[in-house]
Motif scaffolding. Structure first.
Motif, PDB file in Angstrom:
ATOM      1  N   ARG A   1      10.712   3.198  10.555  1.00 14.82           N
ATOM      2  CA  ARG A   1       9.794   2.117  10.585  1.00 14.82           C
ATOM      3  C   ARG A   1       8.638   2.666  11.416  1.00 14.82           C
ATOM      4  NH1 ARG A   1      13.853  -2.676  12.700  1.00 14.82           N
ATOM      5  NH2 ARG A   1      14.398  -3.322  10.597  1.00 14.82           N
ATOM      6  N   ASN A   2       8.713   3.703  12.115  1.00 12.73           N
ATOM      7  CA  ASN A   2       7.554   4.261  13.055  1.00 12.73           C
ATOM      8  C   ASN A   2       6.900   5.697  12.071  1.00 12.73           C
ATOM      9  OD1 ASN A   2       7.434   2.888  15.563  1.00 12.73           O
ATOM     10  ND2 ASN A   2       9.587   3.097  15.434  1.00 12.73           N
ATOM     11  N   GLY A   3       7.324   5.716  10.849  1.00 18.92           N
ATOM     12  CA  GLY A   3       6.824   6.778   9.914  1.00 18.92           C
ATOM     13  C   GLY A   3       7.613   8.165   9.965  1.00 18.92           C
ATOM     14  N   THR A   4       8.520   8.266  10.473  1.00 17.88           N
ATOM     15  CA  THR A   4       9.494   9.216  10.230  1.00 17.88           C
ATOM     16  C   THR A   4      10.298   9.108   8.912  1.00 17.88           C
ATOM     17  OG1 THR A   4      10.082   9.755  12.394  1.00 17.88           O
ATOM     18  CG2 THR A   4      11.286  10.903  11.095  1.00 17.88           C
ATOM     19  N   SER A   5       9.996  10.148   8.040  1.00 17.78           N
ATOM     20  CA  SER A   5      10.641  10.493   6.578  1.00 17.78           C
ATOM     21  C   SER A   5      12.191  10.965   6.883  1.00 17.78           C
ATOM     22  CB  SER A   5      10.020  11.148   5.812  1.00 17.78           C
ATOM     23  OG  SER A   5       8.767  10.785   5.532  1.00 17.78           O
ATOM     24  N   ILE A   6      13.072  10.493   6.325  1.00 18.43           N
ATOM     25  CA  ILE A   6      14.472  10.920   6.175  1.00 18.43           C
ATOM     26  C   ILE A   6      15.080  11.403   5.086  1.00 18.43           C
ATOM     27  CG2 ILE A   6      16.584  10.355   7.238  1.00 18.43           C
ATOM     28  CD1 ILE A   6      15.400   8.355   9.190  1.00 18.43           C
TER      29      ILE A   6
ATOM     30  N   PRO B   1       8.003  14.869  11.900  1.00 16.79           N
ATOM     31  CA  PRO B   1       7.684  14.209  10.778  1.00 16.79           C
ATOM     32  C   PRO B   1       9.002  13.656   9.881  1.00 16.79           C
ATOM     33  CG  PRO B   1       5.883  15.305  11.200  1.00 16.79           C
ATOM     34  CD  PRO B   1       6.932  15.840  11.983  1.00 16.79           C
ATOM     35  N   LEU B   2       9.653  14.660   9.911  1.00 14.33           N
ATOM     36  CA  LEU B   2      10.945  14.970   8.635  1.00 14.33           C
ATOM     37  C   LEU B   2      12.227  14.916   9.697  1.00 14.33           C
ATOM     38  CD1 LEU B   2      11.974  14.884   6.012  1.00 14.33           C
ATOM     39  CD2 LEU B   2      11.659  17.246   5.683  1.00 14.33           C
ATOM     40  N   LEU B   3      12.884  14.191   9.313  1.00  9.07           N
ATOM     41  CA  LEU B   3      14.415  14.263   9.861  1.00  9.07           C
ATOM     42  C   LEU B   3      15.370  14.747   8.625  1.00  9.07           C
ATOM     43  CD1 LEU B   3      16.510  14.230  12.292  1.00  9.07           C
ATOM     44  CD2 LEU B   3      16.508  11.605  11.640  1.00  9.07           C
ATOM     45  N   ILE B   4      15.950  15.663   8.710  1.00  7.75           N
ATOM     46  CA  ILE B   4      17.111  16.032   7.635  1.00  7.75           C
ATOM     47  C   ILE B   4      18.458  15.955   8.212  1.00  7.75           C
ATOM     48  CG2 ILE B   4      17.785  17.929   6.338  1.00  7.75           C
ATOM     49  CD1 ILE B   4      15.072  19.319   6.421  1.00  7.75           C
TER      50      ILE B   4
ATOM     51  N   MET C   1       0.759  -1.239  -0.034  1.00  6.65           N
ATOM     52  CA  MET C   1       0.002   0.021   0.051  1.00  6.65           C
ATOM     53  C   MET C   1       0.938   1.188   0.043  1.00  6.65           C
ATOM     54  SD  MET C   1      -3.151   1.025   2.677  1.00  6.65           S
ATOM     55  CE  MET C   1      -1.896   1.130   4.067  1.00  6.65           C
ATOM     56  N   LYS C   2       0.593   2.252  -0.595  1.00  8.27           N
ATOM     57  CA  LYS C   2       1.515   3.350  -1.012  1.00  8.27           C
ATOM     58  C   LYS C   2       1.140   4.268   0.208  1.00  8.27           C
ATOM     59  CE  LYS C   2       2.481   7.053  -4.230  1.00  8.27           C
ATOM     60  NZ  LYS C   2       2.380   7.768  -5.531  1.00  8.27           N
ATOM     61  N   ARG C   3       2.414   4.768   0.887  1.00 12.53           N
ATOM     62  CA  ARG C   3       2.473   5.651   1.939  1.00 12.53           C
ATOM     63  C   ARG C   3       2.068   7.098   1.341  1.00 12.53           C
ATOM     64  NH1 ARG C   3       8.049   3.480   4.335  1.00 12.53           N
ATOM     65  NH2 ARG C   3       8.451   3.572   2.062  1.00 12.53           N
ATOM     66  N   ASN C   4       1.600   7.986   2.444  1.00 13.75           N
ATOM     67  CA  ASN C   4       1.300   9.342   2.154  1.00 13.75           C
ATOM     68  C   ASN C   4       2.583  10.129   1.881  1.00 13.75           C
ATOM     69  OD1 ASN C   4      -1.479   8.896   2.805  1.00 13.75           O
ATOM     70  ND2 ASN C   4      -1.080   9.247   4.889  1.00 13.75           N
ATOM     71  N   ILE C   5       2.232  10.938   1.029  1.00 12.56           N
ATOM     72  CA  ILE C   5       3.452  12.009   0.505  1.00 12.56           C
ATOM     73  C   ILE C   5       3.598  13.005   1.822  1.00 12.56           C
ATOM     74  CG2 ILE C   5       4.191  13.878  -1.015  1.00 12.56           C
ATOM     75  CD1 ILE C   5       4.155  11.130  -1.890  1.00 12.56           C
ATOM     76  N   LEU C   6       4.846  12.993   2.245  1.00 10.79           N
ATOM     77  CA  LEU C   6       4.987  14.137   3.415  1.00 10.79           C
ATOM     78  C   LEU C   6       5.808  15.318   2.812  1.00 10.79           C
ATOM     79  CD1 LEU C   6       5.158  14.533   6.650  1.00 10.79           C
ATOM     80  CD2 LEU C   6       7.667  13.837   6.458  1.00 10.79           C
ATOM     81  N   LEU C   7       6.688  15.176   2.162  1.00 11.81           N
ATOM     82  CA  LEU C   7       7.584  16.447   1.612  1.00 11.81           C
ATOM     83  C   LEU C   7       7.172  16.448   0.207  1.00 11.81           C
ATOM     84  CD1 LEU C   7       9.677  18.776   2.191  1.00 11.81           C
ATOM     85  CD2 LEU C   7      11.269  17.007   1.562  1.00 11.81           C
ATOM     86  N   GLU C   8       6.871  17.530  -0.477  1.00 10.49           N
ATOM     87  CA  GLU C   8       6.724  17.995  -1.950  1.00 10.49           C
ATOM     88  C   GLU C   8       7.469  19.105  -2.314  1.00 10.49           C
ATOM     89  OE1 GLU C   8       3.603  17.858  -5.648  1.00 10.49           O
ATOM     90  OE2 GLU C   8       2.809  17.655  -3.414  1.00 10.49           O
TER      91      GLU C   8
ATOM     92  N   PHE D   1      10.025  19.460  11.193  1.00  9.19           N
ATOM     93  CA  PHE D   1      11.369  19.039  10.795  1.00  9.19           C
ATOM     94  C   PHE D   1      12.183  19.192  11.910  1.00  9.19           C
ATOM     95  CE2 PHE D   1      11.978  23.214   8.923  1.00  9.19           C
ATOM     96  CZ  PHE D   1      13.035  23.326   9.411  1.00  9.19           C
ATOM     97  N   SER D   2      13.294  18.210  12.039  1.00 12.46           N
ATOM     98  CA  SER D   2      14.398  18.449  12.828  1.00 12.46           C
ATOM     99  C   SER D   2      15.692  18.050  11.963  1.00 12.46           C
ATOM    100  CB  SER D   2      14.328  17.661  14.201  1.00 12.46           C
ATOM    101  OG  SER D   2      14.313  16.205  13.910  1.00 12.46           O
ATOM    102  N   TYR D   3      16.796  18.808  12.398  1.00 16.40           N
ATOM    103  CA  TYR D   3      17.970  18.756  11.599  1.00 16.40           C
ATOM    104  C   TYR D   3      19.160  18.273  12.267  1.00 16.40           C
ATOM    105  CZ  TYR D   3      21.462  21.281   8.805  1.00 16.40           C
ATOM    106  OH  TYR D   3      22.699  21.646   8.111  1.00 16.40           O
ATOM    107  N   ILE D   4      19.975  17.307  11.837  1.00 23.10           N
ATOM    108  CA  ILE D   4      21.294  17.096  12.207  1.00 23.10           C
ATOM    109  C   ILE D   4      22.399  17.625  11.095  1.00 23.10           C
ATOM    110  CG2 ILE D   4      23.040  15.158  12.849  1.00 23.10           C
ATOM    111  CD1 ILE D   4      20.748  13.507  13.543  1.00 23.10           C
TER     112      ILE D   4
END
Length: 231
Positions: A185-190, A157-160, A1-8, A81-84
């Motif tokens: 695995r828990n849904g965070t996009s990286i 939701p987004l880790l950069i 099943m296709k996941r949701n688009i987080l970042l566009e 988002f968070s950033y390293i």
């Protein structure tokens, strides 16, 4: 099943000193996807990341993150988002633990969850006994670990991530790798960039290759083997 688009990213253009750095960039990132942004030095990787974060001004284009637009709702957008960073960015007047508190409160991490996460990540990255230290008392590798923990304790939701393994020993690199996998695995996009190609091929799902600010190839990470020599 296709996941949701987080970042566009749509039709993104960035100019610096009258030179086009990012040229009509378009891509999407799904929830739970780990995407490697690759390319030679100067290809536009870091500028792309900084533009997504709002640090670098764009000339045109649309960026949406979790349905928030960077132009019309930046207050909510930036909490997504968070950033390293590649180089540790710390406040010299704050202790290690105070940095963790700053991020925990900024991202509204519940107190009990905050305490558990700090304890877990401090142990995993071997920063025990350093919580009351100031950045000047730490090595570069330790400062980088502080930055990593600051970002990992959030539920953004987004880790950069920009060159995450520079300055880390092998144990810390393996720990971080596993945490990125667990986050996804828990849904965070990286979205990450790294020159350690063999390492990121082990856990990324996809890649985007940039050259002169343009996408020249993209696909599943297992297809990166054939183009590795072009980086």
């Amino acid at each position: 099943m296709k996941r949701n688009i987080l970042l566009e990213i749509r039709d993104l253009n960035v100019e610096m000193n009258q030179e086009k750095i990012i040229n009509n960039l378009n891509f999407k990132l799904e929830s739970g996807e780990i995407c490697a942004l690759v390319g030679h030095n100067g290809a536009g990787k870091t500028v792309t990341m900084k533009t997504i974060m709002g640090i670098q001004t764009k000339n045109s284009g649309i960026i949406t993150l979790n349905n928030y637009c960077i132009d019309s709702d930046y207050y909510n957008y930036k909490s997504q988002f968070s950033y390293i960073p590649e180089e540790p960015l710390l406040f010299m007047e704050l202790t290690v633990f105070e940095h963790f508190q700053l991020y925990g409160k900024s991202y509204r991490v519940p107190p009990e969850l905050f305490e558990k996460r700090v304890e877990y990540y401090v142990k995993g990255l071997e920063l025990n006994g350093k919580l009351n230290n100031y950045p000047d008392d730490l090595s570069k590798g330790m400062r980088q670990k502080v930055n990593i923990i600051c970002s990992l304790i959030t539920d953004a939701p987004l880790l950069i991530v920009d060159e995450p393994f520079i300055g880390l020993d092998e144990n810390a690199s393996l720990f971080l790798e596993n945490q990125l996998i667990d986050k996804a695995r828990n849904g965070t996009s990286i979205l990450l960039t790294s020159h350690v190609i063999e390492r990121i091929k082990k856990f990324c799902n996809s890649f985007i290759m940039l050259k002169n600010g343009q996408i020249i190839q993209r696909g599943k990470i297992n297809n990166l083997e054939g183009i590795e020599r072009r980086i």
